[in-house]
Design a protein around this motif. Structure first.
Motif, PDB file in Angstrom:
ATOM      1  N   PRO A   1      12.371   0.754 -32.162  1.00  0.00           N
ATOM      2  CA  PRO A   1      11.727   1.458 -31.057  1.00  0.00           C
ATOM      3  C   PRO A   1      10.969   0.487 -30.138  1.00  0.00           C
ATOM      4  O   PRO A   1      10.369  -0.477 -30.611  1.00  0.00           O
ATOM      5  N   ARG A   2      11.055   0.730 -28.874  1.00  0.00           N
ATOM      6  CA  ARG A   2      10.334  -0.028 -27.836  1.00  0.00           C
ATOM      7  C   ARG A   2      10.695  -1.507 -27.797  1.00  0.00           C
ATOM      8  O   ARG A   2       9.912  -2.335 -27.344  1.00  0.00           O
ATOM      9  N   VAL A   3      11.874  -1.821 -28.233  1.00  0.00           N
ATOM     10  CA  VAL A   3      12.296  -3.224 -28.254  1.00  0.00           C
ATOM     11  C   VAL A   3      12.348  -3.817 -26.840  1.00  0.00           C
ATOM     12  O   VAL A   3      12.139  -5.020 -26.665  1.00  0.00           O
TER      13      VAL A   3
ATOM     14  N   ALA B   1      13.060  -5.476 -18.911  1.00  0.00           N
ATOM     15  CA  ALA B   1      12.740  -4.050 -18.926  1.00  0.00           C
ATOM     16  C   ALA B   1      12.395  -3.576 -17.518  1.00  0.00           C
ATOM     17  O   ALA B   1      12.810  -2.493 -17.090  1.00  0.00           O
ATOM     18  N   SER B   2      11.684  -4.416 -16.789  1.00  0.00           N
ATOM     19  CA  SER B   2      11.338  -4.093 -15.408  1.00  0.00           C
ATOM     20  C   SER B   2      12.594  -3.996 -14.538  1.00  0.00           C
ATOM     21  O   SER B   2      12.736  -3.075 -13.727  1.00  0.00           O
ATOM     22  N   LEU B   3      13.508  -4.943 -14.714  1.00  0.00           N
ATOM     23  CA  LEU B   3      14.758  -4.899 -13.942  1.00  0.00           C
ATOM     24  C   LEU B   3      15.586  -3.664 -14.304  1.00  0.00           C
ATOM     25  O   LEU B   3      16.224  -3.067 -13.432  1.00  0.00           O
ATOM     26  N   LEU B   4      15.559  -3.273 -15.556  1.00  0.00           N
ATOM     27  CA  LEU B   4      16.251  -2.054 -15.959  1.00  0.00           C
ATOM     28  C   LEU B   4      15.628  -0.852 -15.252  1.00  0.00           C
ATOM     29  O   LEU B   4      16.336   0.058 -14.810  1.00  0.00           O
TER      30      LEU B   4
ATOM     31  N   TRP C   1      19.821  -1.155 -26.807  1.00  0.00           N
ATOM     32  CA  TRP C   1      19.364  -2.530 -26.632  1.00  0.00           C
ATOM     33  C   TRP C   1      18.693  -3.071 -27.885  1.00  0.00           C
ATOM     34  O   TRP C   1      18.013  -2.353 -28.608  1.00  0.00           O
ATOM     35  N   GLY C   2      18.888  -4.356 -28.074  1.00  0.00           N
ATOM     36  CA  GLY C   2      18.227  -5.086 -29.141  1.00  0.00           C
ATOM     37  C   GLY C   2      17.823  -6.450 -28.646  1.00  0.00           C
ATOM     38  O   GLY C   2      18.082  -6.817 -27.492  1.00  0.00           O
ATOM     39  N   VAL C   3      17.203  -7.225 -29.528  1.00  0.00           N
ATOM     40  CA  VAL C   3      16.790  -8.595 -29.192  1.00  0.00           C
ATOM     41  C   VAL C   3      17.194  -9.529 -30.324  1.00  0.00           C
ATOM     42  O   VAL C   3      17.383  -9.112 -31.465  1.00  0.00           O
TER      43      VAL C   3
ATOM     44  N   PRO D   1      16.035 -15.671 -26.052  1.00  0.00           N
ATOM     45  CA  PRO D   1      14.703 -15.227 -25.635  1.00  0.00           C
ATOM     46  C   PRO D   1      14.663 -14.665 -24.210  1.00  0.00           C
ATOM     47  O   PRO D   1      13.711 -13.972 -23.859  1.00  0.00           O
ATOM     48  N   ASN D   2      15.691 -14.953 -23.415  1.00  0.00           N
ATOM     49  CA  ASN D   2      15.743 -14.462 -22.033  1.00  0.00           C
ATOM     50  C   ASN D   2      16.806 -13.384 -21.863  1.00  0.00           C
ATOM     51  O   ASN D   2      17.290 -13.161 -20.751  1.00  0.00           O
ATOM     52  N   GLY D   3      17.167 -12.747 -22.967  1.00  0.00           N
ATOM     53  CA  GLY D   3      18.225 -11.755 -22.887  1.00  0.00           C
ATOM     54  C   GLY D   3      17.952 -10.533 -23.733  1.00  0.00           C
ATOM     55  O   GLY D   3      17.130 -10.548 -24.645  1.00  0.00           O
TER      56      GLY D   3
END
Length: 183
Positions: free
Chosen positions: A15-17, A25-28, A125-127, A132-134
């Motif tokens: 959650p909230r990844v 997230a801002s660009l999304l 989405w995941g990380v 680190p930039n994706g």
């Protein structure tokens, strides 16, 4: 362009990844916001076309049809909205060149933008530490994909281009209708 992650990379989905990649997230959020603006432009174009059949005051452009907003808003998919717009335009617009522009330029650009937008907005989405930039998209089928800033900007640019094509079309349409109204 999004690319596949390397084999063996651990991706975390929780959650909230998205908050772990605030710039992405801002660009999304911008993708979503700009899409809403494009969608609104299309709705107003539809309402304008519907307004052609309301009583008109000489020297003024046709009013926006209030029911058109309700009809358009009731349709939940872009495909249905574009189909509705196309059918109404074919019924009202008698200029073949302008109709062709709607079909081959405006609607085509909107569909291209829609595909990118849908991929991003409806993604799981995941990380991964290695990126680190994706953000990592987990597709329904296939391998995980890395999306970086340029990928989100590409979608935003497509949406803005589609919006510009829509506005250009509406400007030409209004000029054509206003010329006929003043004749």
């Amino acid at each position: 362009m999004a690319h596949q992650i390397k084999q063996g990379i651990s991706v975390e989905y929780r959650p909230r990844v998205l908050l772990e990649r605030p710039a992405l997230a801002s660009l999304l959020g911008v993708v979503s916001s700009e899409w809403s603006r494009l969608d609104s432009e299309i709705m107003f174009l539809y309402a304008y076309l519907m307004g052609r059949y309301l009583p008109q005051i000489p020297g003024f452009t046709p009013p926006l049809h209030p029911v058109a907003f309700q009809v358009f808003d009731t349709l939940e998919t872009q495909r249905l909205r574009l189909e509705l717009l196309s059918k109404l335009a074919k019924w009202i617009v008698k200029d073949e060149k302008l109709l062709a522009e709607l079909e081959t330029v405006v609607i085509t650009e909107i569909k291209k933008a829609s595909k990118l937008r849908n991929t991003l907005v409806h993604a799981n989405w995941g990380v991964a530490e290695e990126y680190p930039n994706g953000l990592i998209l987990m597709p329904t089928f296939g391998r995980h994909l890395v999306y970086e800033e340029a990928d989100f900007n590409e979608a935003i640019d497509r949406i803005l281009e589609a919006r510009e094509k829509s506005k250009d079309f509406e400007t030409k349409l209004r000029a054509l209708i206003e010329t006929k109204n003043s004749a």
